[in-house]
Design a protein around this motif. Structure first.
Motif, mmCIF file in Angstrom:
data_model
loop_
_atom_site.group_PDB
_atom_site.id
_atom_site.type_symbol
_atom_site.label_atom_id
_atom_site.label_comp_id
_atom_site.label_asym_id
_atom_site.label_seq_id
_atom_site.Cartn_x
_atom_site.Cartn_y
_atom_site.Cartn_z
ATOM 1 N N SER A 1 15.912 -11.450 -0.544
ATOM 2 C CA SER A 1 16.151 -12.886 -0.683
ATOM 3 C C SER A 1 16.753 -13.513 0.581
ATOM 4 O O SER A 1 16.755 -14.725 0.753
ATOM 5 C CB SER A 1 17.025 -13.180 -1.905
ATOM 6 O OG SER A 1 18.280 -12.574 -1.721
ATOM 7 N N ASP A 2 17.269 -12.669 1.491
ATOM 8 C CA ASP A 2 17.791 -13.202 2.763
ATOM 9 C C ASP A 2 16.685 -13.840 3.606
ATOM 10 O O ASP A 2 16.960 -14.596 4.536
ATOM 11 C CB ASP A 2 18.453 -12.085 3.575
ATOM 12 C CG ASP A 2 17.448 -11.024 4.018
ATOM 13 O OD1 ASP A 2 16.604 -10.623 3.183
ATOM 14 O OD2 ASP A 2 17.492 -10.620 5.188
ATOM 15 N N ALA A 3 15.435 -13.507 3.285
ATOM 16 C CA ALA A 3 14.323 -13.994 4.112
ATOM 17 C C ALA A 3 13.808 -15.366 3.685
ATOM 18 O O ALA A 3 12.985 -15.968 4.386
ATOM 19 C CB ALA A 3 13.176 -12.983 4.079
ATOM 20 N N VAL A 4 14.308 -15.867 2.535
ATOM 21 C CA VAL A 4 13.845 -17.182 2.064
ATOM 22 C C VAL A 4 14.245 -18.255 3.075
ATOM 23 O O VAL A 4 15.411 -18.341 3.475
ATOM 24 C CB VAL A 4 14.441 -17.512 0.674
ATOM 25 C CG1 VAL A 4 14.157 -18.960 0.278
ATOM 26 C CG2 VAL A 4 13.893 -16.561 -0.379
ATOM 27 N N GLY A 5 13.273 -19.019 3.518
ATOM 28 C CA GLY A 5 13.538 -20.109 4.460
ATOM 29 C C GLY A 5 13.590 -19.677 5.927
ATOM 30 O O GLY A 5 13.651 -20.519 6.831
ATOM 31 N N PHE A 6 13.557 -18.362 6.186
ATOM 32 C CA PHE A 6 13.622 -17.874 7.579
ATOM 33 C C PHE A 6 12.381 -18.332 8.361
ATOM 34 O O PHE A 6 11.270 -18.326 7.844
ATOM 35 C CB PHE A 6 13.695 -16.345 7.578
ATOM 36 C CG PHE A 6 13.750 -15.742 8.963
ATOM 37 C CD1 PHE A 6 14.936 -15.727 9.689
ATOM 38 C CD2 PHE A 6 12.605 -15.203 9.553
ATOM 39 C CE1 PHE A 6 14.984 -15.175 10.971
ATOM 40 C CE2 PHE A 6 12.647 -14.654 10.831
ATOM 41 C CZ PHE A 6 13.830 -14.634 11.538
ATOM 42 N N ASN A 7 12.606 -18.713 9.617
ATOM 43 C CA ASN A 7 11.492 -19.214 10.437
ATOM 44 C C ASN A 7 10.798 -18.061 11.169
ATOM 45 O O ASN A 7 11.195 -17.677 12.274
ATOM 46 C CB ASN A 7 12.023 -20.260 11.423
ATOM 47 C CG ASN A 7 10.873 -21.027 12.058
ATOM 48 O OD1 ASN A 7 9.827 -20.453 12.359
ATOM 49 N ND2 ASN A 7 11.058 -22.320 12.259
ATOM 50 N N PHE A 8 9.776 -17.506 10.527
ATOM 51 C CA PHE A 8 9.054 -16.368 11.111
ATOM 52 C C PHE A 8 8.276 -16.775 12.363
ATOM 53 O O PHE A 8 8.077 -15.964 13.260
ATOM 54 C CB PHE A 8 8.107 -15.751 10.071
ATOM 55 C CG PHE A 8 8.814 -14.903 9.057
ATOM 56 C CD1 PHE A 8 9.077 -13.562 9.318
ATOM 57 C CD2 PHE A 8 9.228 -15.434 7.851
ATOM 58 C CE1 PHE A 8 9.741 -12.770 8.394
ATOM 59 C CE2 PHE A 8 9.894 -14.652 6.909
ATOM 60 C CZ PHE A 8 10.154 -13.319 7.193
ATOM 61 N N GLN A 9 7.841 -18.040 12.389
ATOM 62 C CA GLN A 9 7.094 -18.492 13.562
ATOM 63 C C GLN A 9 7.958 -18.424 14.825
ATOM 64 O O GLN A 9 7.499 -17.967 15.872
ATOM 65 C CB GLN A 9 6.595 -19.926 13.349
ATOM 66 C CG GLN A 9 5.125 -19.948 12.967
ATOM 67 C CD GLN A 9 4.674 -21.310 12.476
ATOM 68 O OE1 GLN A 9 5.484 -22.156 12.083
ATOM 69 N NE2 GLN A 9 3.374 -21.525 12.493
ATOM 70 N N ASP A 10 9.211 -18.878 14.716
ATOM 71 C CA ASP A 10 10.128 -18.809 15.852
ATOM 72 C C ASP A 10 10.315 -17.362 16.304
ATOM 73 O O ASP A 10 10.315 -17.054 17.493
ATOM 74 C CB ASP A 10 11.497 -19.411 15.482
ATOM 75 C CG ASP A 10 11.475 -20.929 15.539
ATOM 76 O OD1 ASP A 10 10.423 -21.488 15.912
ATOM 77 O OD2 ASP A 10 12.503 -21.546 15.195
ATOM 78 N N TRP A 11 10.507 -16.479 15.286
ATOM 79 C CA TRP A 11 10.711 -15.060 15.608
ATOM 80 C C TRP A 11 9.507 -14.493 16.362
ATOM 81 O O TRP A 11 9.677 -13.823 17.398
ATOM 82 C CB TRP A 11 10.964 -14.259 14.319
ATOM 83 C CG TRP A 11 11.029 -12.784 14.570
ATOM 84 C CD1 TRP A 11 12.056 -12.111 15.188
ATOM 85 C CD2 TRP A 11 10.033 -11.813 14.261
ATOM 86 N NE1 TRP A 11 11.748 -10.776 15.273
ATOM 87 C CE2 TRP A 11 10.511 -10.558 14.711
ATOM 88 C CE3 TRP A 11 8.787 -11.864 13.641
ATOM 89 C CZ2 TRP A 11 9.785 -9.382 14.557
ATOM 90 C CZ3 TRP A 11 8.060 -10.698 13.483
ATOM 91 C CH2 TRP A 11 8.556 -9.465 13.939
ATOM 92 N N ALA A 12 8.295 -14.776 15.874
ATOM 93 C CA ALA A 12 7.080 -14.234 16.513
ATOM 94 C C ALA A 12 6.922 -14.788 17.925
ATOM 95 O O ALA A 12 6.465 -14.083 18.830
ATOM 96 C CB ALA A 12 5.854 -14.573 15.670
ATOM 97 N N ARG A 13 7.311 -16.039 18.087
ATOM 98 C CA ARG A 13 7.186 -16.664 19.406
ATOM 99 C C ARG A 13 8.181 -16.019 20.385
ATOM 100 O O ARG A 13 7.821 -15.647 21.499
ATOM 101 C CB ARG A 13 7.415 -18.181 19.291
ATOM 102 C CG ARG A 13 6.754 -18.973 20.414
ATOM 103 C CD ARG A 13 6.957 -20.473 20.264
ATOM 104 N NE ARG A 13 6.365 -21.011 19.045
ATOM 105 C CZ ARG A 13 7.037 -21.612 18.054
ATOM 106 N NH1 ARG A 13 8.351 -21.754 18.122
ATOM 107 N NH2 ARG A 13 6.400 -22.088 16.997
#
Lengths: 310, 310
Positions: free
Chosen positions: A87-99
């Motif tokens: 549940s810690d991943a809810v709302g996390f910005n994966f796009q920013d991380w991948a970039r």
């Protein structure tokens, strides 16, 4: 080349995919009770090691795909709702991380949808335009394609909640807040509850299992253990009802069965096929039922096909 | 002007529709136990009388729409499967009939889909692009629109079988061949079965009803009759589960409730709204729940909008 990551409850599966083939593979333990985000730096590291081992680098990659359980906002690459552990991943910005980590564009998709896409693109349902997939793992995941289009719906949650159709209105509380969901009656996480409810539980071989799996129940039933027999019969009824509900909902030509339960497919699938044939209302003919060859690979290949589409 | 016909179990409703308004109406008794085809000459006659009364003729009409319960092949205007009473109509060539009787092109559609189209075009869900409809009549009909497209599926049966999702795997045999369908647990035709199963049936006011309707059970429950209270509680659980299943399947913004049960909407809908809110997994927000104003009119207007599209 495309980088693909499947966040499972037990393992994080990483694959490098080139032209619809997996050219590099690695698994990391999930430690999912610690959450998903804390694992991202290890995932990043592992991908870089894997690329190096292949004699490749990030500059050979055109994109990245991530699959997770739960509800995802595909458009914004954000997880909307997921089981407690992640549940810690809810709302996390994966796009920013991948970039930041790879300077790559990415897609995020529900894992059952990714599996379905893999089966359609390269697997047991190659080229099918109307199919549903049910994957029997910790929970029961589903996904749907109609007329060649993956069904996602207004809020990205159509097709993936087949495990959360109520199949017993008087049944168990589900972790989603509903009552008697298919997954709360016949998913892996609910097995021990079903077994312990049985009146002769303490006489059963199953009372000696520390952590119950589908295979324990099937074995117990095959040995004539009464709890095993009764619980398995209940599971078969729920699984058939779950498949019939998916057929009645989405009108497919083909049902794809996947997940850990399919290790026992030789025993289970003929029974399911017969019950579903009897109970589904399909005057046009019988729905085909096929079993995924390698579920892990399907998710990774499905993600790669999604990245290519983008 | 468009001629529209709705083959209900009790009445055949005929409407003349001009620019989205009903300009002429007539009802004929269905006598559905005698079949559908035998009624067609009376329907033809009635339409001609109705046109004459309007000062119009066939030459003022651009098309004809027919709604029936059951599974329909929309492309070929053929009924694929329907309840026993109307089973004489399976395979009948409605296009030939419309051509011979009126020299008009026609559309055939499932009645719940026609009702949904009417609600979207002119009714309580005007302009909605993602909605499901449940109509509680003799059976429980459903229909779905996603992203502005009516959901029909590969064999024309997607979206309309929400009444045949299993909501109690240990439930009653349904007329479709499945077990524990929503409609077999909580549709109008199944009410007397549920009531008679109750252990104190013979002490209940409901044992004196010759033909049981939704309103009898609601009244009995409101008077404190134990059978009424218990049966109504079961019905509310099944209806909520049915609505939740439709939400989980199709990811709508809006649920439209229709059919005879909605005569008691002031009492029923607040309860359903609360249970559905608690049990549906919609992290994006709450699904709207609205009640159709005039179900009969919706079907006729929906048919007209379909004919116009063609």
């Amino acid at each position: 080349m495309i980088i693909t990551i499947d966040f499972g409850g037990t393992n994080i599966k990483i694959g490098l995919v080139d032209q619809g083939k997996i050219v590099g593979r690695s698994n990391l333990p999930s430690y999912s009770d610690k959450g998903m985000i804390v694992r991202l730096s290890d995932v990043e590291q592992e991908i870089k090691v894997l690329l190096k081992r292949q004699g490749s680098s990030i500059s050979d990659c055109s994109g990245l795909g991530i699959a997770t359980p739960g509800l995802v906002d595909v458009e914004n690459c954000v997880i909307l709702s997921i089981n407690e552990k992640y549940s810690d991943a809810v709302g996390f910005n994966f796009q920013d991380w991948a970039r930041e980590a790879f300077s790559l564009p990415m897609v995020l998709e529900n894992d059952a949808r990714a599996a379905l896409l893999g089966e359609i693109a390269y697997g047991v349902a190659e080229g099918e335009k109307d199919a549903v997939l049910l994957t029997f793992g910790t929970g029961i995941g589903t996904a749907v394609i109609m007329n060649g289009q993956v069904v996602r719906g207004k809020h990205s949650q159509a097709g993936i909640l087949g495990g959360h159709f109520t199949t017993d209105v008087y049944g168990n509380e589900c972790n989603c807040g509903n009552l008697g969901c298919l997954e709360a009656q016949a998913g892996h996480w609910a097995l021990s509850y079903s077994v312990k409810q049985h009146p002769t539980y303490f006489n059963s071989v199953l009372s000696k299992c520390s952590s119950l799996g589908y295979s324990d129940i099937i074995e117990a039933a095959q040995q004539g253990d009464q709890v095993g027999v009764d619980v398995l019969e209940g599971l078969l009824n729920h699984w058939s009802a779950g498949i019939v509900n998916m057929i009645h909902a989405y009108d497919p030509e083909t049902v794809i069965l996947s997940g850990g339960l399919m290790k026992a497919s030789d025993f289970i699938v003929p029974i399911l096929r017969e019950r579903v044939r009897q109970r589904s209302w399909t005057p046009w003919g019988d729905v085909k039922m096929v079993v995924a060859n390698d579920p892990d690979v399907s998710v990774l290949l499905g993600l790669a096909s999604l990245v290519c589409e983008e």
